[in-house]
Design a protein around this motif. Structure first.
Motif, mmCIF file in Angstrom:
data_model
loop_
_atom_site.group_PDB
_atom_site.id
_atom_site.type_symbol
_atom_site.label_atom_id
_atom_site.label_comp_id
_atom_site.label_asym_id
_atom_site.label_seq_id
_atom_site.Cartn_x
_atom_site.Cartn_y
_atom_site.Cartn_z
ATOM 1 N N TYR A 38 27.125 49.228 55.757
ATOM 2 C CA TYR A 38 27.255 48.699 57.113
ATOM 3 C C TYR A 38 27.295 47.172 57.152
ATOM 4 O O TYR A 38 27.156 46.576 58.212
ATOM 5 N N SER A 39 27.509 46.556 55.992
ATOM 6 C CA SER A 39 27.730 45.103 55.936
ATOM 7 C C SER A 39 28.351 44.769 54.591
ATOM 8 O O SER A 39 28.196 45.517 53.615
ATOM 9 N N GLY A 40 29.045 43.635 54.551
ATOM 10 C CA GLY A 40 29.630 43.202 53.290
ATOM 11 C C GLY A 40 28.573 42.917 52.246
ATOM 12 O O GLY A 40 28.750 43.242 51.065
ATOM 13 N N ARG A 41 27.473 42.333 52.664
ATOM 14 C CA ARG A 41 26.406 42.016 51.706
ATOM 15 C C ARG A 41 25.824 43.282 51.089
ATOM 16 O O ARG A 41 25.520 43.325 49.895
ATOM 17 N N GLU A 42 25.665 44.309 51.909
ATOM 18 C CA GLU A 42 25.140 45.580 51.402
ATOM 19 C C GLU A 42 26.065 46.165 50.336
ATOM 20 O O GLU A 42 25.606 46.685 49.310
ATOM 21 N N LEU A 43 27.368 46.067 50.563
ATOM 22 C CA LEU A 43 28.336 46.550 49.579
ATOM 23 C C LEU A 43 28.239 45.760 48.275
ATOM 24 O O LEU A 43 28.226 46.329 47.180
ATOM 25 N N LEU A 44 28.159 44.438 48.383
ATOM 26 C CA LEU A 44 28.118 43.585 47.193
ATOM 27 C C LEU A 44 26.847 43.795 46.384
ATOM 28 O O LEU A 44 26.841 43.570 45.165
ATOM 29 N N GLU A 45 25.780 44.204 47.037
ATOM 30 C CA GLU A 45 24.509 44.407 46.340
ATOM 31 C C GLU A 45 24.373 45.810 45.770
ATOM 32 O O GLU A 45 23.387 46.107 45.086
ATOM 33 N N ALA A 46 25.366 46.675 46.009
ATOM 34 C CA ALA A 46 25.312 48.046 45.492
ATOM 35 C C ALA A 46 25.373 48.042 43.970
ATOM 36 O O ALA A 46 26.066 47.221 43.361
ATOM 37 N N LYS A 47 24.647 48.941 43.347
ATOM 38 C CA LYS A 47 24.637 49.030 41.893
ATOM 39 C C LYS A 47 25.825 49.827 41.361
ATOM 40 O O LYS A 47 26.196 49.701 40.205
ATOM 41 N N GLU A 48 26.418 50.656 42.210
ATOM 42 C CA GLU A 48 27.537 51.478 41.783
ATOM 43 C C GLU A 48 28.836 50.668 41.717
ATOM 44 O O GLU A 48 28.941 49.595 42.295
ATOM 45 N N THR A 49 29.804 51.207 41.000
ATOM 46 C CA THR A 49 31.171 50.705 41.074
ATOM 47 C C THR A 49 32.017 51.781 41.754
ATOM 48 O O THR A 49 31.679 52.968 41.697
ATOM 49 N N PHE A 50 33.101 51.361 42.403
ATOM 50 C CA PHE A 50 33.916 52.299 43.170
ATOM 51 C C PHE A 50 35.384 52.172 42.785
ATOM 52 O O PHE A 50 35.862 51.080 42.477
ATOM 53 N N ASP A 51 36.079 53.310 42.818
ATOM 54 C CA ASP A 51 37.509 53.305 42.533
ATOM 55 C C ASP A 51 38.308 52.790 43.726
ATOM 56 O O ASP A 51 39.294 52.073 43.565
ATOM 57 N N ILE A 52 37.894 53.180 44.921
ATOM 58 C CA ILE A 52 38.605 52.801 46.149
ATOM 59 C C ILE A 52 37.583 52.334 47.174
ATOM 60 O O ILE A 52 36.569 53.001 47.398
ATOM 61 N N ILE A 53 37.869 51.210 47.812
ATOM 62 C CA ILE A 53 36.996 50.695 48.871
ATOM 63 C C ILE A 53 37.801 50.551 50.151
ATOM 64 O O ILE A 53 38.865 49.921 50.163
ATOM 65 N N PHE A 54 37.303 51.150 51.227
ATOM 66 C CA PHE A 54 37.874 50.977 52.561
ATOM 67 C C PHE A 54 36.994 49.948 53.270
ATOM 68 O O PHE A 54 35.809 50.200 53.518
ATOM 69 N N LEU A 55 37.575 48.818 53.609
ATOM 70 C CA LEU A 55 36.786 47.671 54.054
ATOM 71 C C LEU A 55 37.289 47.124 55.389
ATOM 72 O O LEU A 55 38.465 46.760 55.519
#
Length: 238
Positions: A38-55
């Motif tokens: 629910y925020s860009g910062r939350e995404l950047l702090e995630a430990k996972e990596t993702f194949d596709i990001i909808f932003l």
């Protein structure tokens, strides 16, 4: 397994888009994991990596464009799909190599076509990966971003490019799973990625991040054979 993230500071819109993506992927019979942020910062702090990001682009605080730039610096080549209520940022999306730009409200048919193309592209461009179970969630870690594994009792520490993941497992099973993929068990407690070996001697392996891993005496000769074979295959020596 495909890993997808949806990031939008409007919680309802984030949940709705995630629900549609989930329905489409299940209809396509594609195994997946899906995370919401629910925020860009939350995404950047995630430990996972993702194949596709909808932003989403128009977010308070860290907007979508800046989030995308920072994400590119952290993870490099992943598929990024912008979702916005405005068309004003279409050309800016090229600066961060966006895969697609969708305008809200998102047409489900178009979203399905974008997903199909993204899955096809991802299957051709992504490297091999390992899936591990941690905290009742499946996580994908690309092999080229793993430096080494360390066994501690019944737990394995995965030492990666930007994180250490601890999960339950057996080193023998992991060694068998990664056989033929340029990993070598140089010590009973360590399994190293040959791609990240900088130098070595009879006592230890020194990785390109500076870490030192012990070599068991009886494994030294097999290690030398494996690293030389890897270097020939990888173009390091002729």
């Amino acid at each position: 397994m495909l890993s997808v993230a949806v990031c939008d500071d409007e919680i309802l819109e984030c949940c709705n888009l995630a629900a549609v993506i989930r329905k489409l992927l299940e209809g396509m019979r594609i195994p997946y994991t899906l995370a919401r942020f629910y925020s860009g910062r939350e995404l950047l702090e995630a430990k996972e990596t993702f194949d596709i990001i909808f932003l989403d682009i128009l977010m308070e605080g860290l907007d979508g464009m800046e989030t995308a730039r920072r994400w590119r610096e952290q993870t490099g080549e992943r598929l990024l799909v912008f979702v916005s209520s405005s068309r004003d940022y279409v050309f800016d999306a090229y600066d961060v190599e966006a895969f697609q730009y969708l305008v809200k409200p998102v047409d489900e048919g178009k979203l399905e076509r974008v997903l199909a193309r993204a899955v096809e592209k991802g299957q051709h461009s992504c490297g091999e990966y390992l899936t591990i179970s941690k905290e009742r969630q499946w996580r994908k870690v690309f092999l080229d971003r793993i430096w080494y594994f360390e066994i501690r009792g019944r737990q394995i520490d995965l030492h990666g490019a930007d994180q250490i993941l601890t999960y339950y497992g057996q080193m023998g099973e992991l060694e068998a799973q990664l056989r033929g993929r340029d990993f070598f068990r140089c010590h009973k407690g360590y399994l190293v990625n040959l791609k990240h070996v900088e130098t070595y001697n009879r006592q230890e392996v020194i990785l390109d991040n500076g870490e030192r891993i012990p070599i068991a005496r009886r494994r030294y000769e097999p290690f030398c054979q494996e690293i030389l074979a890897f270097m020939r295959k990888d173009g390091g020596i002729l």
